[in-house]
Design an enzyme around this catalytic site. Structure first.
Site, mmCIF file in Angstrom:
data_model
loop_
_atom_site.group_PDB
_atom_site.id
_atom_site.type_symbol
_atom_site.label_atom_id
_atom_site.label_comp_id
_atom_site.label_asym_id
_atom_site.label_seq_id
_atom_site.Cartn_x
_atom_site.Cartn_y
_atom_site.Cartn_z
ATOM 1 N N TYR A 95 -3.204 -38.368 -51.038
ATOM 2 C CA TYR A 95 -3.657 -37.803 -49.763
ATOM 3 C C TYR A 95 -4.507 -36.558 -49.987
ATOM 4 C CZ TYR A 95 -0.800 -40.972 -46.991
ATOM 5 O OH TYR A 95 -0.284 -42.088 -46.400
ATOM 6 N N GLU A 137 6.383 -42.955 -45.210
ATOM 7 C CA GLU A 137 6.360 -43.808 -46.404
ATOM 8 C C GLU A 137 7.531 -43.507 -47.331
ATOM 9 O OE1 GLU A 137 2.342 -43.039 -47.662
ATOM 10 O OE2 GLU A 137 1.654 -43.737 -45.697
ATOM 11 N N GLN A 203 -2.450 -58.597 -49.225
ATOM 12 C CA GLN A 203 -1.186 -58.776 -48.544
ATOM 13 C C GLN A 203 -1.123 -60.183 -47.935
ATOM 14 O OE1 GLN A 203 -3.031 -55.713 -48.061
ATOM 15 N NE2 GLN A 203 -1.705 -55.116 -49.761
ATOM 16 N N TYR A 204 0.014 -60.840 -48.152
ATOM 17 C CA TYR A 204 0.250 -62.169 -47.588
ATOM 18 C C TYR A 204 1.626 -62.191 -46.931
ATOM 19 C CZ TYR A 204 -3.761 -63.574 -50.387
ATOM 20 O OH TYR A 204 -5.017 -63.664 -50.930
ATOM 21 N N GLY A 272 -5.023 -69.886 -36.408
ATOM 22 C CA GLY A 272 -5.402 -69.993 -37.812
ATOM 23 C C GLY A 272 -4.244 -69.669 -38.731
ATOM 24 N N THR A 276 1.407 -68.012 -40.278
ATOM 25 C CA THR A 276 2.329 -67.877 -41.412
ATOM 26 C C THR A 276 3.539 -66.995 -41.116
ATOM 27 O OG1 THR A 276 0.884 -66.193 -42.406
ATOM 28 C CG2 THR A 276 0.622 -68.461 -43.159
ATOM 29 N N PRO A 277 3.412 -65.784 -40.552
ATOM 30 C CA PRO A 277 4.644 -65.040 -40.252
ATOM 31 C C PRO A 277 5.443 -65.690 -39.135
ATOM 32 C CG PRO A 277 2.739 -63.885 -39.366
ATOM 33 C CD PRO A 277 2.214 -65.001 -40.213
ATOM 34 N N VAL A 389 -1.620 -56.927 -37.642
ATOM 35 C CA VAL A 389 -3.012 -56.662 -37.991
ATOM 36 C C VAL A 389 -3.100 -56.367 -39.483
ATOM 37 C CG1 VAL A 389 -5.056 -55.268 -37.521
ATOM 38 C CG2 VAL A 389 -3.391 -55.669 -35.700
#
Length: 400
Positions: A95, A137, A203-204, A272, A276-277, A389
């Protein structure tokens, strides 16, 4: 909270960022990567090449400045970004680097208009956001029992084509076990080394129930389009992964996670590869013997783009209150029955049983915006609409 002395300068920055935001973000990324080339591994180079990342950051700066006093609007977006950062292994020291080059870009582009008072206000605003993200985080890392950026080696145990351009990969530990628990709707980072040595993370979403003996990701092969090149990582995975291949995979993160033990109806709207999730959630509901009403609506450009048809049939047998809808922009003769031709537009009749449902949306940004607007027009409260997103559009919530 932003100080009273800084607030007028941030407010005055809104029209400036509208005009100069793209120039600022282009300079920022150019200077950042020139000084810290190792950070290239953390950024999607396809989005950099197309300009999508630069444009998204410009919009994000504007959105942040415009909403800086609206904690309620910023909180869910900050949580979303923190999950993404945790999946990438972002560390607090980074950061400092980003803040340095962001303020430098503002000063460089605005020139004499970047007065010491303005730069001081933006330094304060940046660290207000950065400190919140660092703390969030840290909480995520602690909750996951994970060190920043830690990846594990998993083995591909099954490869299955789901649709024309989507392939699923089941993953287990080298000793044949599940890699661990996760909340349906979460995603993992996958690290690959490209020809030439560049490392990239993507990311998947995990696309099956956590009760299964393996994790599963389902990867869309991103084809070249007029506005963007082909997906380097997705193409590499499609071309090289086979049973027995190994893959470097991170800890699951993400807060797009519907509660499974619930009384309120649930509506899952996908387009589309955004399915998946949703299929992970649906399969988990089946495994848990859920009795709540569930709406599962899937949209695709054509029949070849529909995924997980067999699993939807299984879910229909396991969920007594499942209502399934399918939309395709073009439906040829001889296509399976029950497919509605055209884009997804849910009617009053279709939504009536789900008037008090929680709605989860995943798919292209235009699809989610269209569904959001439609649901609002049908009287659904914004507090019951959730969106997943990825990529450079993480702050789109603030732009509605």
């Amino acid at each position: 909270m932003l100080s009273t002395s800084a607030r007028p300068y941030i407010a005055a920055s809104v029209p400036v960022l509208r005009e100069h935001g793209p120039s600022i973000t282009r300079r920022f990324y150019a200077d950042l990567f020139a000084a810290e080339p190792g950070l290239l591994d953390l950024f999607n180079m396809g989005n950099q090449a197309s300009g999508a990342q630069q444009g998204a950051l410009a919009s994000a700066l504007f959105a942040y400045a415009a909403n800086i006093d609206d904690a309620a609007a910023l909180a869910p977006v900050i949580e979303r970004i923190a999950h993404k950062h945790a999946s990438l292994g972002i560390q607090p020291a980074q950061y400092w680097t980003v803040g340095r080059y962001l303020l430098g870009a503002i000063q460089s582009v605005l020139g004499s208009a970047a007065t010491p008072a303005l730069l001081s206000a933006w330094d304060e605003a940046y660290w207000l956001l950065a400190s919140t993200l660092i703390a969030t985080e840290a909480r995520l890392y602690m909750g996951a029992g994970d060190r920043a950026g830690e990846l594990c080696t998993l083995v591909v145990t099954k490869v299955e084509r789901e649709s024309e351009h989507v392939v699923s990969y089941c993953l287990q530990t080298p000793d044949g076990k599940s890699p661990g628990n996760f909340a349906p709707g979460q995603y993992v980072s996958v690290a690959v080394t490209l020809p030439g040595g560049r490392r990239q993370l993507r990311q998947y979403s995990l696309s099956d129930s956590p009760s299964r003996p393996s994790w599963r990701i389902s990867v869309l092969r991103e084809l070249a389009r007029e506005e963007r090149p082909a997906g380097t990582v997705s193409c590499l995975l499609h071309e090289t992964l086979a049973v027995g291949s190994t893959l470097q995979v991170g800890t699951p993160f993400g807060n797009f996670t519907p509660a499974l033990l619930r009384e309120r109806p649930l509506a899952l709207l996908a387009a589309g590869v955004g399915v998946t999730p949703m299929i992970a959630v649906l399969n988990a509901l089946v495994d848990g013997g859920s009795k709540v009403p569930v709406l599962f609506a899937q949209a695709a450009r054509d029949v070849a783009g529909l995924s997980f048809g067999g699993e939807l049939e299984r879910a229909a047998g396991g969920l007594p209150n499942l209502h399934s809808l399918t939309f395709c922009e073009s439906v040829p003769e001889g296509a399976p029955a029950g497919i509605t031709s055209g884009t997804m537009l849910l009617s009053d009749e279709q939504l009536a049983p789900f008037a008090d449902a929680d709605f989860y949306l995943c798919g292209p940004l235009a699809f989610m915006r269209a569904q959001w607007q439609s649901l609002i027009a049908h009287g659904v409260s914004p507090t019951r609409i959730h969106r997943e997103v990825f990529g450079p559009d993480l702050l789109e919530h603030l732009l509605d």
